[in-house]
Design an enzyme around this catalytic site. Structure first.
Site, PDB file in Angstrom:
ATOM      1  N   ARG A   1       1.849 -13.390   2.184  1.00 52.34           N
ATOM      2  CA  ARG A   1       2.493 -14.713   2.211  1.00 52.34           C
ATOM      3  C   ARG A   1       3.849 -14.639   2.890  1.00 52.34           C
ATOM      4  O   ARG A   1       4.583 -13.677   2.717  1.00 52.34           O
ATOM      5  CB  ARG A   1       2.824 -15.206   0.803  1.00 52.34           C
ATOM      6  CG  ARG A   1       1.769 -15.254  -0.152  1.00 52.34           C
ATOM      7  CD  ARG A   1       2.202 -16.206  -1.271  1.00 52.34           C
ATOM      8  NE  ARG A   1       2.639 -15.510  -2.466  1.00 52.34           N
ATOM      9  CZ  ARG A   1       3.195 -16.122  -3.497  1.00 52.34           C
ATOM     10  NH1 ARG A   1       3.428 -17.418  -3.450  1.00 52.34           N
ATOM     11  NH2 ARG A   1       3.545 -15.442  -4.565  1.00 52.34           N
TER      12      ARG A   1
ATOM     13  N   HIS B   1      -4.745 -15.478 -10.551  1.00 54.79           N
ATOM     14  CA  HIS B   1      -3.492 -14.877 -10.085  1.00 54.79           C
ATOM     15  C   HIS B   1      -2.941 -15.846  -9.042  1.00 54.79           C
ATOM     16  O   HIS B   1      -3.187 -15.709  -7.851  1.00 54.79           O
ATOM     17  CB  HIS B   1      -3.760 -13.497  -9.471  1.00 54.79           C
ATOM     18  CG  HIS B   1      -2.517 -12.861  -8.902  1.00 54.79           C
ATOM     19  ND1 HIS B   1      -1.396 -12.626  -9.645  1.00 54.79           N
ATOM     20  CD2 HIS B   1      -2.229 -12.432  -7.641  1.00 54.79           C
ATOM     21  CE1 HIS B   1      -0.473 -12.071  -8.886  1.00 54.79           C
ATOM     22  NE2 HIS B   1      -0.946 -11.956  -7.656  1.00 54.79           N
TER      23      HIS B   1
ATOM     24  N   THR C   1      -5.279  -7.553  -2.125  1.00 59.04           N
ATOM     25  CA  THR C   1      -5.047  -8.606  -1.120  1.00 59.04           C
ATOM     26  C   THR C   1      -5.224 -10.004  -1.730  1.00 59.04           C
ATOM     27  O   THR C   1      -6.151 -10.244  -2.501  1.00 59.04           O
ATOM     28  CB  THR C   1      -6.040  -8.403   0.050  1.00 59.04           C
ATOM     29  OG1 THR C   1      -5.868  -7.085   0.544  1.00 59.04           O
ATOM     30  CG2 THR C   1      -5.821  -9.409   1.165  1.00 59.04           C
ATOM     31  N   ASN C   2      -4.349 -10.913  -1.338  1.00 64.50           N
ATOM     32  CA  ASN C   2      -4.406 -12.303  -1.828  1.00 64.50           C
ATOM     33  C   ASN C   2      -5.219 -13.213  -0.914  1.00 64.50           C
ATOM     34  O   ASN C   2      -5.312 -12.945   0.284  1.00 64.50           O
ATOM     35  CB  ASN C   2      -2.974 -12.857  -1.930  1.00 64.50           C
ATOM     36  CG  ASN C   2      -2.315 -12.467  -3.231  1.00 64.50           C
ATOM     37  OD1 ASN C   2      -2.946 -12.541  -4.286  1.00 64.50           O
ATOM     38  ND2 ASN C   2      -1.047 -12.051  -3.164  1.00 64.50           N
TER      39      ASN C   2
ATOM     40  N   GLY D   1       0.831  -1.216   0.000  1.00 65.50           N
ATOM     41  CA  GLY D   1       0.000   0.000   0.000  1.00 65.50           C
ATOM     42  C   GLY D   1       0.858   1.255   0.000  1.00 65.50           C
ATOM     43  O   GLY D   1       0.612   2.200  -0.769  1.00 65.50           O
TER      44      GLY D   1
ATOM     45  N   ASP E   1      -5.098   2.552   7.816  1.00 65.76           N
ATOM     46  CA  ASP E   1      -4.595   1.260   8.302  1.00 65.76           C
ATOM     47  C   ASP E   1      -5.063   1.093   9.742  1.00 65.76           C
ATOM     48  O   ASP E   1      -5.297   2.089  10.437  1.00 65.76           O
ATOM     49  CB  ASP E   1      -3.054   1.217   8.241  1.00 65.76           C
ATOM     50  CG  ASP E   1      -2.511  -0.216   8.283  1.00 65.76           C
ATOM     51  OD1 ASP E   1      -2.073  -0.708   7.214  1.00 65.76           O
ATOM     52  OD2 ASP E   1      -2.549  -0.845   9.357  1.00 65.76           O
TER      53      ASP E   1
HETATM   54  P1  NAI Z   1       1.795  -5.902   4.927  1.00 66.59           P
HETATM   55  O1  NAI Z   1       1.668  -6.858   6.052  1.00 66.59           O
HETATM   56  O2  NAI Z   1       3.055  -5.136   4.753  1.00 66.59           O
HETATM   57  O3  NAI Z   1       0.596  -4.842   4.963  1.00 66.59           O
HETATM   58  C1  NAI Z   1      -0.743  -5.201   5.197  1.00 66.59           C
HETATM   59  C2  NAI Z   1      -1.354  -4.061   5.989  1.00 66.59           C
HETATM   60  O4  NAI Z   1      -2.754  -4.320   6.161  1.00 66.59           O
HETATM   61  C3  NAI Z   1      -0.775  -3.909   7.410  1.00 66.59           C
HETATM   62  O5  NAI Z   1      -0.227  -2.618   7.583  1.00 66.59           O
HETATM   63  C4  NAI Z   1      -1.962  -4.151   8.335  1.00 66.59           C
HETATM   64  O6  NAI Z   1      -1.934  -3.379   9.503  1.00 66.59           O
HETATM   65  C5  NAI Z   1      -3.112  -3.762   7.405  1.00 66.59           C
HETATM   66  N1  NAI Z   1      -4.419  -4.274   7.827  1.00 66.59           N
HETATM   67  C6  NAI Z   1      -4.735  -5.498   8.253  1.00 66.59           C
HETATM   68  N2  NAI Z   1      -6.051  -5.574   8.539  1.00 66.59           N
HETATM   69  C7  NAI Z   1      -6.581  -4.352   8.287  1.00 66.59           C
HETATM   70  C8  NAI Z   1      -7.861  -3.784   8.389  1.00 66.59           C
HETATM   71  N3  NAI Z   1      -8.903  -4.517   8.823  1.00 66.59           N
HETATM   72  N4  NAI Z   1      -8.045  -2.489   8.038  1.00 66.59           N
HETATM   73  C9  NAI Z   1      -7.000  -1.752   7.611  1.00 66.59           C
HETATM   74  N5  NAI Z   1      -5.747  -2.223   7.491  1.00 66.59           N
HETATM   75  C10 NAI Z   1      -5.538  -3.510   7.836  1.00 66.59           C
HETATM   76  O7  NAI Z   1       1.486  -6.755   3.594  1.00 66.59           O
HETATM   77  P2  NAI Z   1       1.842  -6.344   2.096  1.00 66.59           P
HETATM   78  O8  NAI Z   1       3.152  -6.925   1.748  1.00 66.59           O
HETATM   79  O9  NAI Z   1       1.584  -4.897   1.913  1.00 66.59           O
HETATM   80  O10 NAI Z   1       0.720  -7.182   1.296  1.00 66.59           O
HETATM   81  C11 NAI Z   1      -0.647  -6.851   1.434  1.00 66.59           C
HETATM   82  C12 NAI Z   1      -1.512  -7.859   0.676  1.00 66.59           C
HETATM   83  O11 NAI Z   1      -1.297  -7.712  -0.726  1.00 66.59           O
HETATM   84  C13 NAI Z   1      -1.207  -9.333   0.990  1.00 66.59           C
HETATM   85  O12 NAI Z   1      -2.404 -10.094   1.046  1.00 66.59           O
HETATM   86  C14 NAI Z   1      -0.348  -9.768  -0.185  1.00 66.59           C
HETATM   87  O13 NAI Z   1      -0.384 -11.152  -0.401  1.00 66.59           O
HETATM   88  C15 NAI Z   1      -1.047  -8.996  -1.292  1.00 66.59           C
HETATM   89  N6  NAI Z   1      -0.273  -8.811  -2.513  1.00 66.59           N
HETATM   90  C16 NAI Z   1      -0.963  -8.936  -3.682  1.00 66.59           C
HETATM   91  C17 NAI Z   1      -0.336  -8.750  -4.879  1.00 66.59           C
HETATM   92  C18 NAI Z   1      -1.124  -8.896  -6.144  1.00 66.59           C
HETATM   93  O14 NAI Z   1      -0.539  -9.009  -7.218  1.00 66.59           O
HETATM   94  N7  NAI Z   1      -2.441  -8.877  -6.103  1.00 66.59           N
HETATM   95  C19 NAI Z   1       1.099  -8.425  -4.950  1.00 66.59           C
HETATM   96  C20 NAI Z   1       1.726  -8.278  -3.658  1.00 66.59           C
HETATM   97  C21 NAI Z   1       1.053  -8.472  -2.474  1.00 66.59           C
END
Ligand code: NAI
Length: 304
Positions: free
Chosen positions: A79, A172, A116-117, A11, A30
């Site tokens: 992941r 994906h 999100t995945n 994000g 967040d």
């Molecule tokens: P991260 O752990 O760095 O960030 C996730 C954020 O979501 C955290 O800051 C957390 O506090 C926040 N969060 C959790 N529950 C919440 C809620 N109810 N309300 C607001 N915020 C909340 O993870 P990252 O690396 O940023 O990845 C995020 C997601 O994106 C993962 O599911 C990952 O697998 C997915 N992803 C998808 C890709 C795609 O191509 N579609 C590519 C890369 C990541």
């Protein structure tokens, strides 16, 4: 304004891309106290120095999203090394259901971009819990997979990445479909440059590269940030780019009732058109397998 739920690694990177390019004002949300605000300040300091005047705000209050034309959702678990995207299904579906309800309340007119995945299933969850028209909920995955396929091909063929025209559709995940039959290098079909075996190797390599990055640096960040920004720009600027993204299909590619990656036209109205490609038998089979995986995951979810 562009709203973003999830100010984690992906994000924050997407926010940085969008702010640096001056696309629009940004509101980050967040649940972790101070995180979105801290990211917003850090990004604001960077763009002040470069002379970009968009505003970047951060908060843990969903009301910050009010007035958003686009909302990008990357909240939830990511992941860890060795995990597949589907391993996140149970926990992230609960998070995405609650986040989506908040988005629908605060930004009822927005186009929602799911990150999100497992992304195709989370796009479906967002569609059902927001109650938005299907055109207004779209998932990011195909552009990222395509950037990886281009990287693999450019290295193998020793050509500029800019000469490669291709598309990656389907799930994906493990069943993604880099469409070799519609890939060309400066107009020359890929199938006339590489053997079937070499193309299969390139496709397998493309499927594995994300897990490699996660094993080595803990997360994929830069490439997803860029892909998200490209989709958001296509909506905010009404560019109507044709790019692969996850959307609800209703008979296209023989699939119905699931969200899956297909080529779409993305503009102010969200998904304005879905395009159908003639696939080879092998590609069609992979697309169907991906559809089956997504369908089974959807069926395992509680009702929304
Ligand atoms: P991260 O752990 O760095 O960030 C996730 C954020 O979501 C955290 O800051 C957390 O506090 C926040 N969060 C959790 N529950 C919440 C809620 N109810 N309300 C607001 N915020 C909340 O993870 P990252 O690396 O940023 O990845 C995020 C997601 O994106 C993962 O599911 C990952 O697998 C997915 N992803 C998808 C890709 C795609 O191509 N579609 C590519 C890369 C990541």
């Amino acid at each position: 304004m562009i709203g973003m739920v999830g100010a984690g690694r992906v994000g924050a990177q997407a926010a940085l891309e969008l702010a640096s390019q001056g696309v629009d004002d940004i509101a980050l949300v967040d649940i972790v106290d101070g995180l979105a605000e801290g990211e917003a300040l850090d990004i604001s300091h960077k763009i002040s120095e470069t002379g970009v005047d968009v505003s970047v705000a951060g908060s843990n209050d969903y009301a910050t999203l009010r007035g958003s034309e686009v909302v990008i959702v990357s909240a939830g678990l990511a992941r860890k090394p060795g995990m597949t995207r589907m391993d996140l299904l149970e926990k992230n579906s609960a998070i995405i259901a609650s986040v989506s309800r908040e988005v629908a309340k605060q930004a009822p007119g927005c186009i929602l971009i799911m990150v999100t995945n497992p992304m195709d299933v989370m796009t479906y969850v967002a569609l059902k819990t927001t109650g938005f028209r299907k055109e207004r909920v779209v998932g990011m995955g195909g552009i990222l997979d395509l950037s990886r396929f281009k990287f693999v091909l450019a290295r193998r063929l020793q050509v500029s990445r800019s000469s490669i025209s291709s598309v990656v559709i389907g799930e994906h995940g493990e069943n993604m479909v880099p469409v070799a039959s519609h890939t060309s290098i400066g107009g020359v079909p890929l199938t006339s440059l590489l053997s079937e075996g070499e193309i299969s190797q390139a496709i397998e390599e493309t499927k594995k590269v994300a897990a490699d990055v996660i094993a080595k640096k803990g997360a994929t960040v830069d490439a997803p940030g860029n892909a998200i920004a490209r989709m958001a720009k296509s909506v905010v600027w009404n560019r109507r780019e044709v790019l692969p993204a996850s959307t609800m299909v209703e008979g296209q590619y023989g699939q119905r009732g699931i969200c899956i990656g297909v080529p779409v036209k993305l503009g102010k109205g969200g998904v304005e058109e879905i395009y159908e490609l003639k696939l080879s038998d092998k590609e069609r089979q992979s697309f169907i397998s991906g559809g089956e995986t997504i369908r089974q995951a959807i069926e395992s979810l509680p009702k929304f």
